[in-house]
Design an enzyme around this catalytic site. Structure first.
Site, short mmCIF file in Angstrom:
data_model
loop_
_atom_site.label_atom_id
_atom_site.label_comp_id
_atom_site.label_asym_id
_atom_site.label_seq_id
_atom_site.Cartn_x
_atom_site.Cartn_y
_atom_site.Cartn_z
N LYS A 122 0.84 -1.21 0.00
CA LYS A 122 0.00 0.00 0.00
C LYS A 122 0.87 1.26 0.00
CE LYS A 122 -3.06 0.56 3.49
NZ LYS A 122 -2.89 1.87 4.16
N SER A 123 1.91 1.27 0.81
CA SER A 123 2.77 2.46 0.89
C SER A 123 3.41 2.75 -0.46
CB SER A 123 3.88 2.24 1.92
OG SER A 123 3.33 2.08 3.21
N ASP A 176 1.88 -1.20 11.89
CA ASP A 176 0.56 -1.68 11.45
C ASP A 176 0.31 -3.14 11.84
OD1 ASP A 176 -0.02 0.76 10.31
OD2 ASP A 176 0.81 0.21 8.37
N ARG A 194 -7.54 -3.45 9.59
CA ARG A 194 -6.59 -4.38 10.23
C ARG A 194 -7.19 -5.03 11.49
NH1 ARG A 194 -2.51 -3.64 6.76
NH2 ARG A 194 -1.93 -1.50 6.26
C1 S3P Z 1 2.57 4.65 6.23
C2 S3P Z 1 3.10 5.00 7.42
C3 S3P Z 1 2.59 4.55 8.71
C4 S3P Z 1 1.59 3.42 8.59
C5 S3P Z 1 0.65 3.60 7.45
C6 S3P Z 1 1.43 3.72 6.15
C7 S3P Z 1 3.16 5.19 4.98
O1 S3P Z 1 2.00 5.66 9.35
O2 S3P Z 1 0.87 3.26 9.78
O3 S3P Z 1 -0.22 2.51 7.35
O4 S3P Z 1 2.93 4.60 3.91
O5 S3P Z 1 3.90 6.17 5.07
P1 S3P Z 1 2.94 6.62 10.25
O6 S3P Z 1 4.19 6.80 9.52
O7 S3P Z 1 2.21 7.91 10.41
O8 S3P Z 1 3.11 5.85 11.51
#
Ligand code: S3P
Length: 464
Positions: free
Chosen positions: A47-48, A348, A421
């Site tokens: 996803k990221s 996560d 989740r």
């Molecule tokens: C993500 C960063 C995380 C994570 C999110 C995806 C990202 O959040 O919890 O699901 O893709 O940069 P934080 O960096 O704010 O903890």
């Protein structure tokens, strides 16, 4: 632990006050006790990386092609926002997408609100993009996203020269954000380890005439840094203190459209892997999983617990380390202590870790979980409520979660609070719990893992 009822009652009240009920068309789902999960599967794209590949495509001139894009609702909202800002985004086939970007400095003000649905990452990264351009955009989302704190993104963007024209109490959506054509070069230390904050500042800094520096005291996932480099930006990453990093970005780079191959999402892979560890007689392989060390805290923790996991066929795909991960039923799991420094690399994964720990002997202590309170739900409370609903002894003390594992009775009804989740984690619990587990709504699973049920069923998981 043990003195459950007072804390449980308080937690239920906190949850009722702080997060929304499932939407009116909520569709419950029950996971039934299953046995012998087997087979191979490839979870959807990360996803990221998916959000970032669309956004970087928007910021280039020319065609960026993406292979293995996650076609979950969160990412589809980012694709729509890219179109609204001037990109031509086309789906060519399953997971294969093309983005003809508007180019850095040439974005359009969207006529309509940018609706990000449930997507914290897409919206926060895009606030950075808008903040660094001479455009104005309204950001909004669903009931969960409207409750999430955006001040942490707005604060640095204001220093960079953006203006907030409208916001809801406490810096929440809907927000009307006016960007600037000349973002100021700033040096910014993120107040918490957050790749979303870091990335928003870097995306705004792309259009700055100078250098933007972001310092983080604990390293968070580094996909933005890796992908900016891949797209031609000049970026220096140095160690900072014992666990941190200093990232220096030269403004106004010549970004070049690229080919992106998205590896399988380790946060989604976590669900079948965890299921195999706790469902008797299981032996599965999850293919092509990203093993970036800044995302691998769950694997480290599971191995410490005595999980039968092995990484096979390690390789590099699309600039990321990946492996096929074999997971076998692990009846000898032991509780562990998870240190707070590990949180950024598994932020996560705490809900699914809690589910595995419920089946491990002895106590598991997870420390330093304050960031869990501001995810798609207040995850710390939602995890504890779900554990208690299924007969698992647990307690929250400050920002720490303590729990005692063993045989899990199950039979609970779990409130998911619009959190994918939480839904998937407790469904995995139901596959191994004596009486199964029901979640109140499966709809949000589509935000990150639309094929979850079908893939789990292909391994032999039972749902009703
Ligand atoms: C993500 C960063 C995380 C994570 C999110 C995806 C990202 O959040 O919890 O699901 O893709 O940069 P934080 O960096 O704010 O903890």
């Amino acid at each position: 632990m043990g003195a459950k009822s007072a804390s449980a009652k308080k937690r239920r009240c906190d949850l009722e006050a702080s997060v929304s009920k499932p939407h009116p068309a909520a569709t419950p789902l029950c996971a039934l006790r299953s046995s012998g999960l087997s087979g191979r599967l490839r979870p959807p794209g990360d996803k990221s990386v998916s959000h970032r590949s669309l956004i970087l495509g928007l910021l280039c001139v020319g065609e960026t092609t993406i292979e293995g894009l996650l076609e979950g609702d969160d990412v589809l909202h980012t694709a729509s926002a890219c179109r609204q800002l001037g990109a031509t985004v086309t789906r060519r086939g399953e997971g294969n997408w093309s983005v003809f970007g508007a180019g850095l400095g040439s974005l359009l003000s969207p006529r309509e609100t940018l609706d990000f649905g449930n997507a914290g990452t897409g919206s926060r990264l895009m606030m950075g993009v808008v903040g660094g351009h001479a455009i104005t955009a309204r950001f909004d989302g669903d009931a969960s996203l409207r409750k999430r704190p955006m001040r942490r993104i707005l604060d640095p963007l204001l220093l960079q020269g953006a203006r907030v024209l409208e916001e809801q109490k406490g810096g929440r959506f809907p927000i009307l954000l006016q960007g600037t054509s000349e973002p100021l070069p700033i040096e910014y230390t993120t107040p918490v380890a957050s790749a979303q904050i870091k990335s928003a500042v870097l995306f705004a800094g792309l259009n700055s005439p100078g250098r933007t520096v972001v310092i983080e005291l604990e390293a968070s996932r580094d996909h933005t840094e890796k992908m900016l480099t891949h797209f031609g930006a000049e970026l220096k990453v140095e160690p900072h203190g014992p666990h941190g990093r200093k990232i220096t970005l030269e403004g106004r780079p010549e970004l070049r459209a690229q080919k992106v191959r998205v590896p399988a999402d380790p946060s989604s892979a976590a669900f079948p892997l965890a299921a195999a560890l706790i469902v008797e007689g299981s032996d599965i392989v999850v293919e092509g999983v990203m093993t970036n060390p800044l995302r691998s805290g769950l694997l480290t923790t599971l191995l410490e617990m005595g999980a039968d996991l092995s990484l096979e066929n390690r390789r590099v795909e699309g600039g990321e380390e990946v492996a096929d991960i074999r997971a076998r039923y692990s009846p000898g799991l032991r509780g562990v202590e998870v240190p707070p420094q590990r949180a950024p690399s598994m932020i996560d994964e705490y809900p699914i870790l809690a589910v595995v720990a419920a089946f491990a002997s002895g106590e598991t202590r997870m420390r330093g979980l304050s960031e869990l309170r501001v995810k798609e739900s207040d995850r710390l409370n939602a995890i504890a409520a779900g554990l208690e609903a299924n007969g698992v002894d647990c307690a929250i003390e400050g920002d720490d979660l303590f729990m005692r594992g063993g045989a899990v009775a199950g039979g609970g009804h779990v409130e998911t609070h619009l959190d994918h989740r939480i839904a998937m984690s407790f469904l995995v619990m139901g596959l191994a719990a004596r009486k199964g587990v029901t979640v109140d709504d499966q709809a949000m699973i589509a935000t990150s893992f639309p094929s979850f049920r079908a893939l789990m069923e292909s391994l032999g998981a039972r749902f009703a």
